[in-house]
Design a protein around this motif. Structure first.
Motif, mmCIF file in Angstrom:
data_model
loop_
_atom_site.group_PDB
_atom_site.id
_atom_site.type_symbol
_atom_site.label_atom_id
_atom_site.label_comp_id
_atom_site.label_asym_id
_atom_site.label_seq_id
_atom_site.Cartn_x
_atom_site.Cartn_y
_atom_site.Cartn_z
ATOM 1 N N ARG A 54 0.977 -8.441 -1.506
ATOM 2 C CA ARG A 54 2.447 -8.116 -1.246
ATOM 3 C C ARG A 54 2.740 -6.719 -1.411
ATOM 4 O O ARG A 54 3.201 -6.023 -0.759
ATOM 5 C CB ARG A 54 3.341 -8.695 -2.209
ATOM 6 N N ALA A 57 1.264 -4.893 1.406
ATOM 7 C CA ALA A 57 1.952 -4.970 2.520
ATOM 8 C C ALA A 57 3.125 -4.086 2.605
ATOM 9 O O ALA A 57 3.353 -3.475 3.541
ATOM 10 C CB ALA A 57 2.319 -6.648 2.811
ATOM 11 N N GLN A 58 3.764 -4.089 1.613
ATOM 12 C CA GLN A 58 4.877 -3.332 1.512
ATOM 13 C C GLN A 58 4.477 -1.596 1.442
ATOM 14 O O GLN A 58 5.445 -1.086 2.050
ATOM 15 C CB GLN A 58 5.735 -3.191 -0.063
ATOM 16 N N GLN A 60 2.142 -0.657 3.517
ATOM 17 C CA GLN A 60 1.817 -0.347 4.828
ATOM 18 C C GLN A 60 3.061 -0.313 5.749
ATOM 19 O O GLN A 60 3.176 0.510 6.484
ATOM 20 C CB GLN A 60 1.017 -1.615 5.264
ATOM 21 N N ARG A 61 4.187 -1.050 5.309
ATOM 22 C CA ARG A 61 5.483 -1.046 6.092
ATOM 23 C C ARG A 61 6.063 0.341 5.741
ATOM 24 O O ARG A 61 6.621 0.835 6.558
ATOM 25 C CB ARG A 61 6.342 -2.087 5.608
ATOM 26 N N ARG A 62 5.840 1.013 4.454
ATOM 27 C CA ARG A 62 6.472 2.206 4.045
ATOM 28 C C ARG A 62 5.875 3.422 4.878
ATOM 29 O O ARG A 62 6.515 4.418 5.316
ATOM 30 C CB ARG A 62 6.533 2.534 2.661
ATOM 31 N N VAL A 64 4.763 3.445 7.834
ATOM 32 C CA VAL A 64 4.959 3.288 9.368
ATOM 33 C C VAL A 64 6.100 4.163 9.873
ATOM 34 O O VAL A 64 6.957 4.455 9.208
ATOM 35 C CB VAL A 64 4.838 1.931 9.799
#
Length: 64
Positions: A54, A57-58, A60-62, A64
């Motif tokens: 998790r 994944a968080q 990775q989102r930040r 982008v």
């Protein structure tokens, strides 16, 4: 964490007249047991792996 009988008894005896170093031996044993057994099991646990995934994944989102 389970400690051996000798260490347990020695710790009990030292607590009848405690000193600042009374728990040093048992503390060392516990750290060693955790390092060799409990911690590696925790790192491999499903719960920990889910937390790491998790967080990854968080991250990775930040980015982008």
């Amino acid at each position: 964490v389970n400690i051996d009988h000798r260490t347990r008894e020695k710790t009990k005896q030292s607590l009848s007249d405690p000193t600042p170093t009374s728990l040093n031996e048992v503390q060392g044993k516990i750290y060693s047991l955790m390092e060799k057994d409990s911690y590696p099991r925790f790192i491999r646990s499903k719960m920990y792996q889910e937390i790491v995934n998790r967080a990854h994944a968080q991250g990775q989102r930040r980015s982008v």
